[in-house]
Structures are given as structure tokens and as C-alpha cells.
Design a protein around this motif. Sequence first.
Motif, PDB file in Angstrom:
ATOM      1  N   VAL A 269       7.021   7.033   5.535  1.00  0.00           N
ATOM      2  CA  VAL A 269       5.743   6.407   5.878  1.00  0.00           C
ATOM      3  C   VAL A 269       5.937   5.444   7.048  1.00  0.00           C
ATOM      4  CG1 VAL A 269       3.760   5.094   5.047  1.00  0.00           C
ATOM      5  CG2 VAL A 269       5.059   6.517   3.452  1.00  0.00           C
ATOM      6  N   VAL A 270       5.147   5.663   8.087  1.00  0.00           N
ATOM      7  CA  VAL A 270       5.218   4.806   9.273  1.00  0.00           C
ATOM      8  C   VAL A 270       4.135   3.730   9.155  1.00  0.00           C
ATOM      9  CG1 VAL A 270       4.897   4.778  11.774  1.00  0.00           C
ATOM     10  CG2 VAL A 270       6.062   6.717  10.685  1.00  0.00           C
TER      11      VAL A 270
ATOM     12  N   THR B 262       0.820  -1.219   0.000  1.00  0.00           N
ATOM     13  CA  THR B 262       0.000   0.000   0.000  1.00  0.00           C
ATOM     14  C   THR B 262       0.858   1.275   0.000  1.00  0.00           C
ATOM     15  OG1 THR B 262      -1.814  -1.176   1.059  1.00  0.00           O
ATOM     16  CG2 THR B 262      -1.881   1.218   1.195  1.00  0.00           C
ATOM     17  N   PRO B 263       1.810   1.445   0.916  1.00  0.00           N
ATOM     18  CA  PRO B 263       2.599   2.682   0.861  1.00  0.00           C
ATOM     19  C   PRO B 263       3.470   2.782  -0.398  1.00  0.00           C
ATOM     20  CG  PRO B 263       3.425   1.218   2.588  1.00  0.00           C
ATOM     21  CD  PRO B 263       2.132   0.642   2.106  1.00  0.00           C
ATOM     22  N   LEU B 264       3.915   1.665  -0.916  1.00  0.00           N
ATOM     23  CA  LEU B 264       4.721   1.725  -2.152  1.00  0.00           C
ATOM     24  C   LEU B 264       3.885   2.268  -3.310  1.00  0.00           C
ATOM     25  CD1 LEU B 264       6.655  -1.662  -1.862  1.00  0.00           C
ATOM     26  CD2 LEU B 264       7.706   0.615  -1.879  1.00  0.00           C
ATOM     27  N   THR B 265       2.637   1.815  -3.429  1.00  0.00           N
ATOM     28  CA  THR B 265       1.794   2.295  -4.534  1.00  0.00           C
ATOM     29  C   THR B 265       1.249   3.690  -4.235  1.00  0.00           C
ATOM     30  OG1 THR B 265      -0.024   1.032  -3.608  1.00  0.00           O
ATOM     31  CG2 THR B 265       1.122   0.032  -5.416  1.00  0.00           C
TER      32      THR B 265
ATOM     33  N   ILE C 100      10.822   6.494   2.167  1.00  0.00           N
ATOM     34  CA  ILE C 100      11.316   5.601   3.225  1.00  0.00           C
ATOM     35  C   ILE C 100      10.102   5.022   3.950  1.00  0.00           C
ATOM     36  CG2 ILE C 100      12.662   5.410   5.362  1.00  0.00           C
ATOM     37  CD1 ILE C 100      14.387   7.745   4.402  1.00  0.00           C
ATOM     38  N   ILE C 101      10.080   3.720   4.126  1.00  0.00           N
ATOM     39  CA  ILE C 101       8.993   3.078   4.868  1.00  0.00           C
ATOM     40  C   ILE C 101       9.569   2.496   6.154  1.00  0.00           C
ATOM     41  CG2 ILE C 101       7.125   1.390   4.815  1.00  0.00           C
ATOM     42  CD1 ILE C 101       7.239   1.501   1.753  1.00  0.00           C
TER      43      ILE C 101
ATOM     44  N   ILE D  78      13.970   1.004   3.463  1.00  0.00           N
ATOM     45  CA  ILE D  78      13.091   0.197   4.309  1.00  0.00           C
ATOM     46  C   ILE D  78      13.740   0.121   5.685  1.00  0.00           C
ATOM     47  CG2 ILE D  78      12.043  -2.079   4.684  1.00  0.00           C
ATOM     48  CD1 ILE D  78      10.918  -0.871   2.148  1.00  0.00           C
ATOM     49  N   VAL D  79      13.089   0.698   6.680  1.00  0.00           N
ATOM     50  CA  VAL D  79      13.634   0.680   8.039  1.00  0.00           C
ATOM     51  C   VAL D  79      13.170  -0.587   8.752  1.00  0.00           C
ATOM     52  CG1 VAL D  79      13.850   1.931  10.206  1.00  0.00           C
ATOM     53  CG2 VAL D  79      13.470   3.204   8.080  1.00  0.00           C
TER      54      VAL D  79
END
Length: 360
Positions: free
Chosen positions: A272-273, A172-175, A248-249, A187-188
Motif C-alpha cells: 500500500v502506497v 486506514t491501510p492497516l484496517t 507492506i505500507i 513499514i517502508v
Amino acid sequence: MTFTVNSYAAFSKDTDLVPHKLERRDLAKDDVLIDITYTGICHSDVHEAHNDWGTANYPIIPGHEIVGVVSAIGDSVTKVKVGDCVAVGCLVDSCLKCGPCLADEEIFCVKVSTKTYNSPEPHFPGHLTAGGYSEKIVVRDHFVLQVPKELQAPELLPGVAPLLCAGITMHTPLTEHHASKGQKVGIVGLGGLGSMGVKLAVAIGAEVVVISRNHKKDSKAKELGASGVLASTSKEELEKHAGTFDLIIDTVPFDHDVNVYIPLLKNHKTLVVVGHVGPFVASPISSTGLIFGDRRIAGSCIGGIKGTQEVLDFCAKHKIISDHIVINMEEVNDAWKVIGDTASRYVIDIAKYRESNKKA
Ligand SMILES: [Zn+2]
Ligand SMILES: [Zn+2]
């Protein structure tokens, strides 16, 4: 009419899961009965059962990463047929009429989005929804997903289950933030979520860097397709990568300092958290890195049903499954104790559990 299935349940926050005879509702006209094949173990299962979020209703039968086979359908069901290989994720009901539902974001339904377990069961008054740590599940047709043919091979199927939560949570956050070929994505954390995020972002064509406290996970990151690891405790490395990330996720599931990641972003880009942390207390978020660069912090919560089907289709196309370790139902309490120690997802062999119960 109802029926009973074998399951494993938590009856309090500090006791092990134990065998439990679970009562399920009979099929309504738009319901699908699924014989579960595999269920992935998500960190949320442990948090819910231990009442870490203060939302536990007992007994809890966890599990929202489910794959299985349709064994019966209600009269009006056309989405699937008996024998189909299907999946169920984090949601099993919503109003399907409100703005978010019509926008394929059932998770944000303004009336009620019913979680796969530990939610009041709208079609079975007085009962709670019960998840995939059980032999069978009854789910409203809209919330049942098709497992693409390419992912149905026996050696792949257990690794499909985690796509239903970890996969969609990262997809979802990638799209949503338009990750694309040639971009640099951070990617954290490299647990279950982070590992999925790396695989998905690599498949999109992004350059992926894992952001971790140290370099212990270098080889794992590279194995997953990342270009390397940025150690967030190294001033030198932070400076080297400053202002270079398109997205950054952050998958870290506990309170931590997010200020170190903000200057890594290019101007106008977003952190994005996805970890359900609550307040960031240990290190309050500073406006400095946000204002000077017009950078953003956003959140993202799992995803809707359409998005979940999209991630399954995307993973089929790119031959992506989750790294996984298959366990027996009887080993579930042991797996819960070590769940944070590996980037692989534990997946329960429910088909085997059902067979062993038949013999018993
Ligand atoms: Zn989950
Ligand atoms: Zn709704």
C-alpha cells in the motif's frame, strides 16, 4: 459577523510564514468554535505552502493536526459541549449525503471534500479555509472529534495532534487490509508516518519490520517496537525476507523504486502506497513480481471521520501518542527547514501563542 484571530501565514511559495490577522466566520447553528491548544506540523503543510503540488492558494494558514478546547457551539450542536477536549484533522466539510460520505469516507465526497486549509470555504464565500497555525478555528460539528480522556493528560496532549493526520493515514491501510495479530507487516520509511505505522501495527500484535535503505535507524525501529530493519539495498536481506510479508505500507514521499518490495510479499498480499508521489518514473513498475504471486499494489488516502475517531480511541486504549518536539509559534519557520531530519513530529504550542498575544 466575523471575528479576527492571530495566525501565521504563507503569502508565496518562497517566503517564510509571517504573522497574519485572520478573519474567521461567525458560528452557524452546526458550528463549533475551538480554542486551539496544539497543532502538529505535517510535511503536507510545507508542500502546500511551497506549491509543490501546484494547488496553492495564498495566503495559506496551514495545520491539519489540531487539538483544542471547545469554547462555543452553535444552537443545534449536540456532538460536543463547551469545555470538551476535541480534535480536528484533515477535513472540515463535505456533502454528507453522497455514497462515499454515507460510507464514512468523506475524504472521497463526490461533490467536494473541504480540506482544513487552502480549500474554498463553503460557509464563508470568497475566503479560503485556514488551519491550525492560528489561535482559534470554527468547524462544522460532524468534523470535530473527541479526544479520549486517557489522552488528555498535559504530557500526552501534544503527541495526540499528529494522530489526526499521520495516525489516521497509517491506521486506514492497516484496517483496510486486515492487519492482525501474528502477521508480518513491513513499514517502508521511518519518518513521521512510518513511526506511527510501527506503533500502530505493533499494538495490533503484528511482527513489524522497518524497510529502509540501510541500518542507520536500527535502534529507533527497535525502540518503537519493530523486530528490526530490512536494508532494501542488501540483496542478501531481500532474499532472506522474500515472500514473508502479509502487508507492506510504503510511506516514502518521493519517487523511488517500489519493485524491490513486491517480492517480499506473500502471494495475494498487498503493498500500500500512502506517499503522494505522482508517477513512479525513476523505476517503472514491473508486472513480473505482481503476476507471479498474484500480488497487489494499492493506495490509501488519510481516512474518514469515523476512522479518525477510531484511531484516537485505539491509541487511547493502547496508550499511543506520536513522538514529538514542542515548539513555539515563532520557531515554525526553523522547524520547517529540518522537518525531514527526525522521526518526531514538531508540534506548535498554540495555547502559549494565544496567551502571549493576549499580553502583547
Ligand atoms: Zn498531514
Ligand atoms: Zn459527499
